[in-house]
Design a protein around this motif. Structure first.
Motif, PDB file in Angstrom:
ATOM      1  N   ILE A 442     -41.006  31.418  32.917  1.00 62.28           N
ATOM      2  CA  ILE A 442     -41.268  32.280  31.754  1.00 62.28           C
ATOM      3  C   ILE A 442     -42.522  31.877  30.994  1.00 62.28           C
ATOM      4  CG2 ILE A 442     -38.828  32.845  31.502  1.00 62.28           C
ATOM      5  CD1 ILE A 442     -38.674  30.779  29.259  1.00 62.28           C
ATOM      6  N   GLY A 443     -43.061  30.689  31.284  1.00 65.22           N
ATOM      7  CA  GLY A 443     -44.259  30.270  30.592  1.00 65.22           C
ATOM      8  C   GLY A 443     -44.532  28.788  30.778  1.00 65.22           C
ATOM      9  N   LEU A 444     -45.621  28.328  30.156  1.00 62.55           N
ATOM     10  CA  LEU A 444     -46.033  26.935  30.243  1.00 62.55           C
ATOM     11  C   LEU A 444     -45.791  26.283  28.894  1.00 62.55           C
ATOM     12  CD1 LEU A 444     -47.329  24.711  31.988  1.00 62.55           C
ATOM     13  CD2 LEU A 444     -49.562  25.462  31.125  1.00 62.55           C
ATOM     14  N   ASN A 445     -44.966  25.247  28.879  1.00 65.65           N
ATOM     15  CA  ASN A 445     -44.575  24.568  27.640  1.00 65.65           C
ATOM     16  C   ASN A 445     -45.416  23.311  27.477  1.00 65.65           C
ATOM     17  OD1 ASN A 445     -43.290  23.522  25.418  1.00 65.65           O
ATOM     18  ND2 ASN A 445     -41.239  23.989  26.157  1.00 65.65           N
ATOM     19  N   HIS A 446     -46.092  23.217  26.363  1.00 68.66           N
ATOM     20  CA  HIS A 446     -46.897  22.038  26.029  1.00 68.66           C
ATOM     21  C   HIS A 446     -46.285  21.404  24.789  1.00 68.66           C
ATOM     22  CE1 HIS A 446     -51.073  20.209  24.866  1.00 68.66           C
ATOM     23  NE2 HIS A 446     -50.170  19.286  25.182  1.00 68.66           N
ATOM     24  N   ALA A 447     -45.806  20.142  24.925  1.00 62.17           N
ATOM     25  CA  ALA A 447     -45.145  19.483  23.795  1.00 62.17           C
ATOM     26  C   ALA A 447     -45.623  18.044  23.700  1.00 62.17           C
ATOM     27  CB  ALA A 447     -43.626  19.521  23.969  1.00 62.17           C
ATOM     28  N   GLU A 448     -45.607  17.519  22.447  1.00 60.82           N
ATOM     29  CA  GLU A 448     -46.010  16.143  22.204  1.00 60.82           C
ATOM     30  C   GLU A 448     -44.953  15.448  21.367  1.00 60.82           C
ATOM     31  OE1 GLU A 448     -49.878  15.851  20.528  1.00 60.82           O
ATOM     32  OE2 GLU A 448     -50.854  17.043  22.111  1.00 60.82           O
ATOM     33  N   SER A 449     -44.666  14.186  21.727  1.00 61.73           N
ATOM     34  CA  SER A 449     -43.700  13.372  20.983  1.00 61.73           C
ATOM     35  C   SER A 449     -43.932  11.916  21.357  1.00 61.73           C
ATOM     36  CB  SER A 449     -42.263  13.788  21.326  1.00 61.73           C
ATOM     37  OG  SER A 449     -41.325  12.930  20.682  1.00 61.73           O
ATOM     38  N   SER A 450     -43.723  11.003  20.426  1.00 61.02           N
ATOM     39  CA  SER A 450     -43.982   9.591  20.720  1.00 61.02           C
ATOM     40  C   SER A 450     -42.988   9.029  21.735  1.00 61.02           C
ATOM     41  CB  SER A 450     -43.941   8.761  19.435  1.00 61.02           C
ATOM     42  OG  SER A 450     -42.665   8.856  18.820  1.00 61.02           O
ATOM     43  N   THR A 481     -55.049  30.149  30.304  1.00 60.64           N
ATOM     44  CA  THR A 481     -56.393  29.925  30.835  1.00 60.64           C
ATOM     45  C   THR A 481     -56.352  28.705  31.753  1.00 60.64           C
ATOM     46  OG1 THR A 481     -57.050  28.431  29.040  1.00 60.64           O
ATOM     47  CG2 THR A 481     -57.362  30.813  28.673  1.00 60.64           C
ATOM     48  N   GLU A 482     -57.402  28.461  32.495  1.00 64.66           N
ATOM     49  CA  GLU A 482     -57.455  27.293  33.377  1.00 64.66           C
ATOM     50  C   GLU A 482     -57.356  26.006  32.574  1.00 64.66           C
ATOM     51  OE1 GLU A 482     -57.346  26.986  36.686  1.00 64.66           O
ATOM     52  OE2 GLU A 482     -56.955  29.148  36.641  1.00 64.66           O
ATOM     53  N   ALA A 483     -57.937  25.986  31.394  1.00 62.47           N
ATOM     54  CA  ALA A 483     -57.892  24.784  30.555  1.00 62.47           C
ATOM     55  C   ALA A 483     -56.474  24.496  30.075  1.00 62.47           C
ATOM     56  CB  ALA A 483     -58.826  24.944  29.368  1.00 62.47           C
ATOM     57  N   ASP A 484     -55.651  25.565  29.938  1.00 64.19           N
ATOM     58  CA  ASP A 484     -54.267  25.359  29.491  1.00 64.19           C
ATOM     59  C   ASP A 484     -53.412  24.666  30.542  1.00 64.19           C
ATOM     60  OD1 ASP A 484     -54.751  26.645  27.063  1.00 64.19           O
ATOM     61  OD2 ASP A 484     -54.289  28.623  27.913  1.00 64.19           O
ATOM     62  N   LYS A 485     -53.813  24.694  31.820  1.00 62.37           N
ATOM     63  CA  LYS A 485     -52.950  24.276  32.921  1.00 62.37           C
ATOM     64  C   LYS A 485     -52.934  22.764  33.165  1.00 62.37           C
ATOM     65  CE  LYS A 485     -53.435  28.639  35.427  1.00 62.37           C
ATOM     66  NZ  LYS A 485     -53.880  29.287  36.689  1.00 62.37           N
ATOM     67  N   THR A 486     -53.793  22.035  32.492  1.00 65.07           N
ATOM     68  CA  THR A 486     -53.851  20.579  32.726  1.00 65.07           C
ATOM     69  C   THR A 486     -53.993  19.829  31.414  1.00 65.07           C
ATOM     70  OG1 THR A 486     -56.252  20.614  33.050  1.00 65.07           O
ATOM     71  CG2 THR A 486     -54.866  20.782  35.025  1.00 65.07           C
ATOM     72  N   LEU A 487     -53.378  18.656  31.360  1.00 65.24           N
ATOM     73  CA  LEU A 487     -53.598  17.724  30.256  1.00 65.24           C
ATOM     74  C   LEU A 487     -54.900  16.976  30.491  1.00 65.24           C
ATOM     75  CD1 LEU A 487     -49.999  16.191  29.939  1.00 65.24           C
ATOM     76  CD2 LEU A 487     -51.037  17.928  28.451  1.00 65.24           C
ATOM     77  N   SER A 488     -55.488  16.450  29.423  1.00 66.04           N
ATOM     78  CA  SER A 488     -56.716  15.669  29.588  1.00 66.04           C
ATOM     79  C   SER A 488     -56.422  14.443  30.447  1.00 66.04           C
ATOM     80  CB  SER A 488     -57.253  15.231  28.229  1.00 66.04           C
ATOM     81  OG  SER A 488     -56.322  14.378  27.577  1.00 66.04           O
ATOM     82  N   GLY A 489     -57.305  14.155  31.365  1.00 64.58           N
ATOM     83  CA  GLY A 489     -57.108  13.033  32.279  1.00 64.58           C
ATOM     84  C   GLY A 489     -56.427  13.422  33.574  1.00 64.58           C
ATOM     85  N   PHE A 490     -56.086  14.717  33.731  1.00 64.87           N
ATOM     86  CA  PHE A 490     -55.455  15.186  34.966  1.00 64.87           C
ATOM     87  C   PHE A 490     -56.378  14.954  36.160  1.00 64.87           C
ATOM     88  CE2 PHE A 490     -54.954  18.382  38.222  1.00 64.87           C
ATOM     89  CZ  PHE A 490     -53.593  18.429  38.448  1.00 64.87           C
ATOM     90  N   GLU A 491     -55.828  14.361  37.216  1.00 61.98           N
ATOM     91  CA  GLU A 491     -56.605  14.133  38.436  1.00 61.98           C
ATOM     92  C   GLU A 491     -55.633  14.059  39.615  1.00 61.98           C
ATOM     93  OE1 GLU A 491     -60.303  11.266  39.919  1.00 61.98           O
ATOM     94  OE2 GLU A 491     -59.074  10.709  38.186  1.00 61.98           O
ATOM     95  N   TRP A 492     -55.577  15.120  40.376  1.00 63.02           N
ATOM     96  CA  TRP A 492     -54.684  15.194  41.540  1.00 63.02           C
ATOM     97  C   TRP A 492     -55.402  14.556  42.741  1.00 63.02           C
ATOM     98  CZ3 TRP A 492     -49.927  15.338  42.601  1.00 63.02           C
ATOM     99  CH2 TRP A 492     -49.402  15.877  43.785  1.00 63.02           C
ATOM    100  N   LYS A 493     -54.914  13.384  43.150  1.00 60.68           N
ATOM    101  CA  LYS A 493     -55.638  12.555  44.127  1.00 60.68           C
ATOM    102  C   LYS A 493     -54.968  12.570  45.497  1.00 60.68           C
ATOM    103  CE  LYS A 493     -56.943   9.398  40.386  1.00 60.68           C
ATOM    104  NZ  LYS A 493     -56.940   7.985  39.908  1.00 60.68           N
ATOM    105  N   ILE A 494     -54.578  13.758  45.918  1.00 68.19           N
ATOM    106  CA  ILE A 494     -53.766  13.853  47.128  1.00 68.19           C
ATOM    107  C   ILE A 494     -54.494  13.352  48.380  1.00 68.19           C
ATOM    108  CG2 ILE A 494     -54.450  16.210  47.730  1.00 68.19           C
ATOM    109  CD1 ILE A 494     -50.918  14.617  47.868  1.00 68.19           C
ATOM    110  N   LYS A 495     -55.839  13.433  48.397  1.00 69.31           N
ATOM    111  CA  LYS A 495     -56.569  12.976  49.577  1.00 69.31           C
ATOM    112  C   LYS A 495     -56.495  11.460  49.768  1.00 69.31           C
ATOM    113  CE  LYS A 495     -59.886  16.676  50.374  1.00 69.31           C
ATOM    114  NZ  LYS A 495     -61.316  17.040  50.519  1.00 69.31           N
ATOM    115  N   LEU A 496     -56.119  10.756  48.715  1.00 69.08           N
ATOM    116  CA  LEU A 496     -55.984   9.301  48.829  1.00 69.08           C
ATOM    117  C   LEU A 496     -54.628   8.883  49.395  1.00 69.08           C
ATOM    118  CD1 LEU A 496     -57.470   8.125  45.405  1.00 69.08           C
ATOM    119  CD2 LEU A 496     -58.657   8.432  47.578  1.00 69.08           C
TER     120      LEU A 496
END
Length: 531
Positions: A442-450, A481-496
């Motif tokens: 139904i959507g993309l949930n972005h949440a923050e909590s300590s 948007t494309e920017a909404d789909k990843t958190l900062s620091g996202f790096e999918w390293k599947i080739k490794l």
């Protein structure tokens, strides 16, 4: 009446050379020494044996550099043959003494045969056997009816033996046994240098010293120092460890050793294996370093971990019986349920604890976990734990374009039956996950909590509990948007990601891999029993 034909100069020279040669040969023949009777109590002609005479009582005979002592003997006219009986003692030069009940001596052919209770002494060497053939000129003794060699420290026996006195070498074959206070030996073919006390292996040989059993089919072993060089199917083993390679060098005095070519070191107690093409080890410190295609394997009945690095080092832990393994540079490992890469790694066998340093990344099913430092703990009767320290990030792939993401300072993940079950985030927690209503997204949930507690089901985020008040929003798919789909620091390293136990030797490029570049799914199961 015949006329004498005069000779030409060339014919005369040829005739003169031939005549002088005949004279020289005749002179040499006349100088050939004959058997001399030095002493005898009496001498008797023997009518039953042609050209024979019998010597009785305290007989001493000399021929060239040979002195022979015996109770009685037969000599034969026109030959240098002697048949000696009773307390026979043959002495050659300053060092060789040959004793027997009887002996047949043939001075014309430089040969002697000693029979019954034979003892040959040369320098510090004593050879005993029943029958010995001896080449007098070449100084070679041969037996094929079992013999024993004893020197100051070693005892060696065999069915067949050949003693090269001039070379100080004895060649033992057939049912060879050896021992002293430091070792026992069993072989079919060895050579022993009586001066250096080094044994050279010419066939399958087993040597047991105070701590290890050594086996090889070629090489050498120093009986005084315990130093050895083993080749052709060599191995060194005891009740708890095994070492095999193409070539093994070993020094028992200082404990140093080196193995090269297809090296395999196994620790039965800790159920670990180290392999490589070069291993340097010390038996006293129990430290070993493997390089050149080095592999570390932890095996059990269910699955095995394969780990490769440029350098692997094993050393004893402070806990008795336990080991520590350190891996340096280009670490890659594979197990059916977990794979990973990092720059360096430490494994503690006692606690089944693995510490990953410098850019560690772990994959399990469709999850990728990375942090500044990762620690894995495996338990027998409780869930396994993964501790992610500093800059922790978990990515769970849904499909080629969608990824659930968890980010935080520190995390603890719990693994049950090889599957990520739940994750607790401590500090700066962020989540980005696709919310579902039954089967539909139904959507993309972005949440923050300590502090966040996440539960997984079938490889996907199932439930999230925010332990402190969260901040966030749910965006419909159409608004993303494309920017909404990843958190900062996202790096999918599947080739490794290592795809199999063989793929740990691959050196992939380290650039980031975007979702659309992914070419392969998670690796298929590749169960392995102990090899």
């Amino acid at each position: 009446m015949y006329k004498i034909k005069s000779l030409s100069n060339s014919q005369f020279r040829f005739t003169l050379v031939l005549f002088l040669s005949i004279l020289a040969f005749s002179a040499v023949s006349q100088e050939k020494k004959k058997v001399e009777i030095i002493q005898a109590g009496s001498l008797q002609e023997n009518a039953s044996i042609a050209n024979a005479q019998r010597l009785i009582d305290s007989v001493i005979i000399k021929h060239n550099d040979i002195l022979m002592y015996c109770d009685s003997a037969y000599t034969y006219n026109g030959t240098n043959r002697v048949d000696a009986f009773g307390h026979v003692h043959i002495n050659q030069g300053d060092t060789l003494h040959l004793y027997a009940k009887k002996a047949f001596y043939d001075g014309d052919n430089n040969f002697a045969q000693a029979i019954h209770n034979v003892i040959l002494k040369n320098k510090d060497i004593t050879l005993t056997t029943d029958t010995l053939d001896y080449d007098i000129e070449q100084r070679i003794g041969y037996y094929d009816c079992k013999g024993t060699i004893v020197d100051s420290t070693n005892t060696l026996t065999s069915q067949i033996g050949k003693y090269y006195l001039n070379d100080d070498v004895i060649h033992f074959t057939d049912s060879v046994k050896g021992f002293d206070k430091n070792y026992t030996l069993s072989s079919d073919d060895i050579r022993y240098n009586t001066t250096t006390e080094v044994i050279y292996l010419d066939g399958p040989t087993t040597i047991q010293d105070s701590t290890n059993t050594l086996y090889a089919e070629d090489g050498w072993y120093n009986t005084q120092t315990g130093e050895a060089n083993l080749s052709v199917n060599p191995k060194v083993y005891n009740d708890t460890q095994l070492l095999t390679a193409n070539d093994i060098s070993y020094n028992k005095e200082n404990g140093d050793g080196m193995a090269t070519g297809a090296v395999h070191m196994e620790d039965y107690e800790n159920r670990t294996i180290v392999e490589g093409n070069k291993v340097i080890f010390n038996e006293l410190t129990e430290i070993a370093t493997a390089t050149d295609s080095a592999v570390f394997i932890v095996y059990n009945d269910a699955d095995s971990l394969y780990l490769h690095a440029d350098t692997l080092r094993t050393l004893p832990d402070t806990i008795e019986g336990a080991n520590v393994v350190k891996a340096f540079y280009g670490v890659r490992f594979f197990r059916n349920d977990i794979q990973g890469v990092c720059d360096s790694l430490i494994y503690y066998s006692k606690d089944s604890l693995v510490q990953l340093h410098s850019n560690p990344v772990i994959w399990s099913e469709n999850h990728q976990l990375n942090a500044d430092y990762i620690e894995l703990r495996q338990f027998s009767n409780s869930p396994d734990e993964m501790h992610l320290r500093r800059n922790s990030f978990i990515i769970s792939k849904m499909d080629s374009a969608r990824f659930d993401q968890i980010k935080g300072k520190d995390m603890i993940g719990f693994v049950i039956n090889g599957k990520l079950n739940n994750v607790d985030v401590d500090g700066n927690g962020q989540t980005l996950y696709y919310a579902r209503d039954k089967e539909a997204i139904i959507g993309l949930n972005h949440a923050e909590s300590s502090k966040i507690a996440i539960r997984f089901k079938e490889g996907q985020i199932h439930k999230i509990s925010f332990l402190t008040q969260p901040e966030g929003e749910l965006k419909p798919l159409v608004d993303l948007t494309e920017a909404d789909k990843t958190l900062s620091g996202f790096e999918w390293k599947i080739k490794l990601r290592p795809l199999s136990k063989h793929d740990i030797f691959r050196y992939p490029t380290k650039q980031s891999v975007q979702p659309e570049e992914e070419a392969k799914e998670k690796p298929a199961a590749n169960k392995r029993s102990k090899e």
